[in-house]
Scaffold this motif. Structure first.
Motif, PDB file in Angstrom:
ATOM      1  N   GLN A   1       0.826  -1.204   0.000  1.00 40.17           N
ATOM      2  CA  GLN A   1       0.000   0.000   0.000  1.00 40.17           C
ATOM      3  C   GLN A   1       0.864   1.259   0.000  1.00 40.17           C
ATOM      4  OE1 GLN A   1      -2.581  -0.369   3.367  1.00 40.17           O
ATOM      5  NE2 GLN A   1      -3.816  -2.013   2.459  1.00 40.17           N
ATOM      6  N   LYS A   2       1.945   1.216   0.782  1.00 40.86           N
ATOM      7  CA  LYS A   2       2.843   2.367   0.843  1.00 40.86           C
ATOM      8  C   LYS A   2       3.512   2.604  -0.508  1.00 40.86           C
ATOM      9  CE  LYS A   2       6.696   4.204   3.565  1.00 40.86           C
ATOM     10  NZ  LYS A   2       7.648   3.907   4.667  1.00 40.86           N
TER      11      LYS A   2
ATOM     12  N   LYS B   1       0.995   4.010  -2.907  1.00 40.47           N
ATOM     13  CA  LYS B   1       0.735   5.411  -2.602  1.00 40.47           C
ATOM     14  C   LYS B   1       1.869   6.298  -3.117  1.00 40.47           C
ATOM     15  CE  LYS B   1      -0.386   8.473   1.270  1.00 40.47           C
ATOM     16  NZ  LYS B   1      -0.555   8.558   2.736  1.00 40.47           N
TER      17      LYS B   1
ATOM     18  N   GLU C   1       1.686   9.168  -5.927  1.00 35.21           N
ATOM     19  CA  GLU C   1       2.154  10.542  -5.704  1.00 35.21           C
ATOM     20  C   GLU C   1       3.152  10.960  -6.775  1.00 35.21           C
ATOM     21  OE1 GLU C   1       3.709  10.518  -1.789  1.00 35.21           O
ATOM     22  OE2 GLU C   1       1.752  10.592  -0.786  1.00 35.21           O
TER      23      GLU C   1
END
Length: 245
Positions: free
Chosen positions: A145-146, A149, A153
């Motif tokens: 998930q990180k 993300k 970005e």
């Protein structure tokens, strides 16, 4: 019980009570002509027994051989001694069997406890491993998930940069601002100087200032420049005619 002598002969007894050995003070026992096959193990506790008659009973062969015939006083006393020894041996053997049984039960209980402990340890290890696997799974999900993300970005930032960047070929690249400002400043200075020269020439030609020394110099310079330009033009014409010939 303080009973010392007991006559139970000719009573058709098939067995004696299991706790018959409680008659610890008994010395004389007559069991003639009954239906006894065996004696209770507690019989071994009759440590004071001195006289015993077991004739005319369907005794177990081993017990009958030990008891003998009891045909006289001596044989009956020997019967008491030998039967007590025999019953004590039976009692000892039963005690040993009981001890072995208890020992086997203890070992079995220990084995069951060891198996139970091993099973519990295995279950704890399994739960620990499942917990570690669950923790690792959650960590991987968090990392995924990180990473997603961060990738989102980066993509958003890249799209923003492309949106702000001017389209290729829409207009010529602009010169550096400092160079453009310098050129504009030089052009302004030249225009200002030219304007000043024109104003000075106009003032010196059209006003009463033409007799002033500055204006005389300006007018003379102006006429010299005009003459030089005319001579330059005449020279160009001559050169042009010569080139044509």
């Amino acid at each position: 019980m303080h009973l010392v002598k007991l006559d139970l002969s000719k009573n058709r007894l098939q067995q004696l009570p299991l706790d018959f050995g409680r008659l610890v003070n008994l010395q004389h026992l007559d069991l003639l002509n009954n239906r006894l096959v065996t004696l209770p193990v507690s019989f071994a506790q009759l440590k004071n027994l001195k006289w015993l008659d077991l004739k005319d009973n369907p005794l177990d062969p081993v017990l009958a051989k030990v008891a003998g015939d009891c045909l006289d006083e001596k044989q009956c006393k020997q019967a008491a001694v030998k039967v007590l020894q025999h019953m004590k041996a039976i009692q000892s053997e039963q005690d040993r069997q009981r001890q072995r049984k208890l020992q086997a039960e203890r070992e079995m209980e220990k084995k069951r406890e060891a198996e139970q402990r091993a099973k519990e340890a295995q279950e704890r290890e399994l739960r620990k491993r499942e917990k570690a696997e669950e923790k690792e799974r959650r960590r991987r999900e968090y990392d995924a998930q990180k990473a997603a993300k961060q990738e989102m970005e980066k993509k958003t930032k890249k799209e923003t940069v492309h949106t702000r960047k001017p389209a290729s070929g829409s207009r010529p690249p602009q010169p550096p601002r400092h160079k453009h400002s310098w050129s504009r400043s030089v052009l302004r200075v030249l225009l200002f100087v030219l304007l000043c020269v024109i104003c000075t020439l106009a003032a010196c030609k059209l006003t009463d200032l033409q007799r002033q020394p500055l204006c005389v110099s300006v007018n003379t310079l102006y006429e010299d420049v005009l003459a030089a330009l005319q001579n330059h033009k005449t020279l160009q014409n001559m050169l042009q005619q010569n080139s044509q010939q």
